[in-house]
Every structure is written in C-alpha cells, then in structure tokens.
Design a protein around this motif. Structure first.
Motif, mmCIF file in Angstrom:
data_model
loop_
_atom_site.group_PDB
_atom_site.id
_atom_site.type_symbol
_atom_site.label_atom_id
_atom_site.label_comp_id
_atom_site.label_asym_id
_atom_site.label_seq_id
_atom_site.Cartn_x
_atom_site.Cartn_y
_atom_site.Cartn_z
ATOM 1 N N VAL A 133 -31.407 -44.606 2.074
ATOM 2 C CA VAL A 133 -30.947 -43.318 2.468
ATOM 3 C C VAL A 133 -30.517 -42.548 1.352
ATOM 4 O O VAL A 133 -30.735 -41.103 0.774
ATOM 5 N N ALA A 134 -29.787 -43.530 0.765
ATOM 6 C CA ALA A 134 -29.453 -42.713 -0.717
ATOM 7 C C ALA A 134 -30.359 -41.963 -1.473
ATOM 8 O O ALA A 134 -30.695 -41.170 -2.044
ATOM 9 N N LEU A 135 -31.345 -43.024 -1.832
ATOM 10 C CA LEU A 135 -32.581 -42.760 -2.174
ATOM 11 C C LEU A 135 -33.023 -41.407 -1.885
ATOM 12 O O LEU A 135 -33.613 -40.413 -2.484
ATOM 13 N N ALA A 136 -33.800 -41.117 -0.197
ATOM 14 C CA ALA A 136 -34.136 -40.275 0.283
ATOM 15 C C ALA A 136 -32.873 -38.915 -0.201
ATOM 16 O O ALA A 136 -33.553 -37.564 0.106
ATOM 17 N N ARG A 137 -31.925 -39.015 -0.295
ATOM 18 C CA ARG A 137 -31.148 -37.698 -0.133
ATOM 19 C C ARG A 137 -30.995 -37.169 -1.449
ATOM 20 O O ARG A 137 -30.868 -35.695 -2.011
ATOM 21 N N ALA A 138 -31.565 -37.967 -2.338
ATOM 22 C CA ALA A 138 -32.182 -37.280 -3.973
ATOM 23 C C ALA A 138 -33.290 -36.702 -4.175
ATOM 24 O O ALA A 138 -34.148 -36.275 -4.731
ATOM 25 N N GLY A 139 -33.767 -37.020 -2.814
ATOM 26 C CA GLY A 139 -34.504 -36.414 -2.790
ATOM 27 C C GLY A 139 -36.485 -36.824 -3.649
ATOM 28 O O GLY A 139 -37.549 -36.707 -2.877
ATOM 29 N N LEU A 140 -36.381 -38.032 -3.233
ATOM 30 C CA LEU A 140 -37.609 -39.032 -2.764
ATOM 31 C C LEU A 140 -38.147 -39.526 -1.672
ATOM 32 O O LEU A 140 -37.310 -39.345 -0.377
ATOM 33 N N ILE A 187 -41.612 -45.942 12.152
ATOM 34 C CA ILE A 187 -41.056 -44.574 12.383
ATOM 35 C C ILE A 187 -39.796 -44.217 11.154
ATOM 36 O O ILE A 187 -39.756 -44.994 10.116
ATOM 37 N N GLU A 188 -39.214 -43.087 11.068
ATOM 38 C CA GLU A 188 -38.684 -42.496 10.632
ATOM 39 C C GLU A 188 -37.077 -42.198 10.957
ATOM 40 O O GLU A 188 -37.160 -41.569 11.729
ATOM 41 N N VAL A 189 -36.417 -41.990 9.916
ATOM 42 C CA VAL A 189 -35.121 -42.125 10.083
ATOM 43 C C VAL A 189 -34.345 -41.899 8.920
ATOM 44 O O VAL A 189 -34.367 -42.265 7.871
ATOM 45 N N GLU A 190 -33.330 -40.912 8.838
ATOM 46 C CA GLU A 190 -32.910 -40.061 7.627
ATOM 47 C C GLU A 190 -33.041 -39.548 6.830
ATOM 48 O O GLU A 190 -33.314 -39.928 5.206
ATOM 49 N N GLY A 191 -34.991 -39.696 7.229
ATOM 50 C CA GLY A 191 -36.241 -39.125 5.872
ATOM 51 C C GLY A 191 -36.430 -40.389 5.141
ATOM 52 O O GLY A 191 -36.974 -41.093 4.436
ATOM 53 N N VAL A 192 -35.760 -41.587 5.808
ATOM 54 C CA VAL A 192 -36.952 -43.114 5.366
ATOM 55 C C VAL A 192 -37.983 -43.151 6.811
ATOM 56 O O VAL A 192 -37.633 -43.699 7.546
ATOM 57 N N ALA A 248 -24.964 -48.527 11.348
ATOM 58 C CA ALA A 248 -24.520 -49.206 10.019
ATOM 59 C C ALA A 248 -25.046 -48.644 8.733
ATOM 60 O O ALA A 248 -24.833 -48.699 7.767
ATOM 61 N N LEU A 249 -25.339 -47.150 8.591
ATOM 62 C CA LEU A 249 -25.072 -46.543 7.308
ATOM 63 C C LEU A 249 -24.055 -45.584 6.929
ATOM 64 O O LEU A 249 -22.902 -45.252 7.936
ATOM 65 N N PHE A 250 -23.725 -45.858 6.367
ATOM 66 C CA PHE A 250 -22.106 -44.948 5.289
ATOM 67 C C PHE A 250 -22.512 -42.875 5.070
ATOM 68 O O PHE A 250 -23.954 -43.053 4.860
ATOM 69 N N ALA A 251 -21.280 -42.664 5.532
ATOM 70 C CA ALA A 251 -21.269 -41.361 5.779
ATOM 71 C C ALA A 251 -21.420 -41.181 3.692
ATOM 72 O O ALA A 251 -20.873 -41.873 3.179
ATOM 73 N N GLU A 252 -21.708 -39.784 2.954
ATOM 74 C CA GLU A 252 -22.396 -39.193 1.777
ATOM 75 C C GLU A 252 -21.001 -39.238 1.026
ATOM 76 O O GLU A 252 -20.711 -40.143 0.174
#
Length: 361
Positions: A134-141, A176-181, A329-333
């Motif tokens: 999720v953190a990598l997806a938030r970074a634009g990947l 399946i795609e969740v949070e850009g992943v 079980a994903l942490f908010a940024e």
C-alpha cells in the motif's frame, strides 16, 4: 452533428474497472449507431450478473452525456458469448496463446520482484507485505501481490476481503484490487476454512498459475509473501525468479532472528540480493508520554542485518488494539506505523532503482 467517430473517441476514455483499459480497445463496444443526435450502442460485459455492470453503464452514459450534439442515449448492456469471451481473454494476453513460460516472468528487467521472507511464522510477515504494498502504491507505483503462503494465506483478510472472488474469463483470472494494489491468493480457490493438503509439485504448479493465468496488466513491482522458512514454495520462487530481490522480516526476539538469518542465507545462496531487514513489533510507544517500551527485547533486526551484511530498513512499532488500524489490517498513513511503512517504501524505492520509475510519473 455528432458522428460515430466522435462517439468512439469519447468512449475511449471509459475503462473497464477491473482491466483498466479502454472499453473500445477491449472491443466491448458493439452495434454503434448515430442518427439525429441519438446514440444507440451496446456494451459487452464478460459475465452475467457482472458486479461492475452498473459502474460501466454509469461511465458510458456520463461520457456520452458530456459529448456535444448528443440528444438521446440508447444503451444496452449484454453478456459476452463464449466465443467473444475467448477472444477477449486472448486480447488480454496480447494475442498470444498460453505459453509454457508465463509472459510476466520474461519481464523481470521491467518489474521488480521482491520476495518477503521470514524464518518463522508469527512475526507479521504478511502484515509487512500488505502495508509495504500500500505504501508503494501511495508513492505512485503500480503494485501487485502474490500471496505465496499457500498453506497460511492471510493477505485477503489483511486487505479486508471476505466474500469477494476474482473474475475468471475462460482460464484468465482478473486479480482483485484494493488500495491500488492488485492481489491474488490461494484463499480465493479453496472452500472456506479447508486446509490445503498438497505436496511440493502441486504447490509449484499453483505458483506458476499465479504468474501465468492472472492478468496482471502493467506493474512496476510485485511483492511475494512467502511461507515462513525455507520449504518448497521458497525454492520454487528462487527457481522461477532468479533475479528476485528479498526482504527479510524478523522481530527483536533472539530466536526469531536466528531463523530469519537462515531464510536470508537461502536467498543469498540462490544469488538473490537481500535488500534489507524489517524489524516488526520493535517497541510500543506510549501515546501520552512518548516513552518506548521494548516488549519483545531489542537487537533482533540488527543481528539479522549484520549476519546477512545488509541494513535494517525499518523498525515497525506495535499498535494498541484501538490505535491505527482501519477497517482492515492496514495502517492509516498518518499513524506511527503508517509513517514507518512510508519510510520503508522510500528505502525500498531508493535501493532497488524504483526511484527512476517514480520520478517519471
């Protein structure tokens, strides 16, 4: 007066929500007619009762309504025939039939394959995999995750997936795609709560299916959540992906660190680069006073990093029961854990050359 060419051009901006490609490019637009401002068109969906049917219909109507000269819209949504579905699946494969070697494995110069490994269970390896993704997806990947922990799959539950299943078009699986992943897991293909009782060759076959029969589309990085230890699946990954890099997860405890070193040594012996070590459950930080309590001891991550001649990339703090976690079980940024995963993502990007990909976006 609006023309058929203008309508087609407008519909090129409408994407299939699962495939992320234009419905025109995917040949889902049929029977297009334009007469005196009235647009009649049929859009094909892959399966009956398609869960995204309404989304596609809304997007098509919106695209046409915004087109100058359109006075009336006659839209029909139909299900593909078996022949149309077969052609659709072939188009997703780039017009190529199924091959002995999955095409995605020929793209290891363009995709970073990063295996996430641990020596033992219970250290939070899957949680690290999911939150790093999720953190990598938030970074634009563009990120994919293969839940290769075929006996102990937990990626779907971490992402909050319960009843949802991937769409299957002939023998092609849409992840399946969740949070850009984008993600795939054995969880989707076994009855609920039934154990997987397979031997090594069958496990390897399923892993190849995850690469060969899943439409991953364009990816920058694929994370593989490996089973703990150095068993059959880990060896299959090493054989299938000789250029894969590896991230080792441990906790501060000495016994967890000792077995994590063994998992790392296996990666080194198969010529896989160890990107670094993640120490999970490093400490608990008091929300009121900021004091750190080292609940599971100290030094495990440093011990593993020293033995494998690498570095600790992140120390992930323990979360309290009511802190930080969203509905999954994903942490908010903005939480301490989310910030730690953001730092970990930046380190992974820097150390693996993905920074060039991010800078181009």
């Amino acid at each position: 007066m609006v023309t058929e060419e203008q309508v087609l051009e407008a519909l090129r901006d409408v994407e299939d929500p699962e495939i992320h490609k234009s419905i025109v490019e995917l040949d889902m637009v049929k029977d297009l007619k334009v007469e005196d401002g009235k647009v009649s068109v049929t859009v094909l969906v892959t399966i009956a009762n398609c869960p995204l049917r309404n989304t596609i219909e809304h997007s098509v109507r919106e695209a046409l309504a915004n087109l100058s000269g359109v006075s009336e819209i006659d839209l029909t949504i139909e299900t593909m025939t078996d022949e149309q579905r077969a052609k659709f699946a072939e188009k997703l494969r780039g017009g190529k039939p199924a091959q002995s070697k999955p095409p995605i494995l020929d793209m290891d110069d363009r995709i970073l394959f990063l295996a996430v490994a641990s020596g033992k269970g219970g250290v939070g390896k899957s949680t690290v995999t999911a939150n790093l993704a999720v953190a990598l997806a938030r970074a634009g990947l563009r990120v994919g995750v293969v839940d290769a922990d075929i006996y102990g799959f937990s990626i779907p539950s971490i992402f909050g997936i319960k009843q949802q299943r991937p769409t299957v078009i002939n023998d092609l699986i849409i992840p399946i795609e969740v949070e850009g992943v984008k993600l795939i897991s054995m969880h989707f293909f076994v009855p609920e709560n039934n154990p997987v009782v397979w031997r090594g060759p069958m496990l390897g076959k399923m892993l190849r299916n995850f690469f060969g029969e899943v439409h991953w589309g364009e990816l920058d990085v694929m994370l593989l959540d490996l089973p703990p230890g150095t068993g059959d699946v880990a060896m299959d990954v090493h054989q299938l992906l000789p250029k894969s890099k590896e991230l080792i997860v441990t906790t501060p405890q000495k016994n967890a660190a000792e077995v994590a070193v063994r998992a790392g040594v296996m990666g080194i012996r198969t010529n896989h680069e160890i990107v670094g070590v993640v120490e999970n459950m490093s400490y608990f930080e008091c929300p009121g006073c900021g004091e750190k309590a080292y609940l599971f001891g100290r030094g495990g991550g440093d011990e593993v990093a020293q033995a494998l001649r690498t570095e600790v990339l992140a120390q992930i703090p323990v979360a309290s029961m009511d802190e930080g976690l969203q509905r999954r079980a994903l942490f908010a940024e903005e939480t301490p854990q989310g910030q730690a995963y953001s730092r970990l993502a930046r380190e992974v990007i820097r150390r693996t050359g993905l920074h060039a990909t991010v800078s181009q976006r």
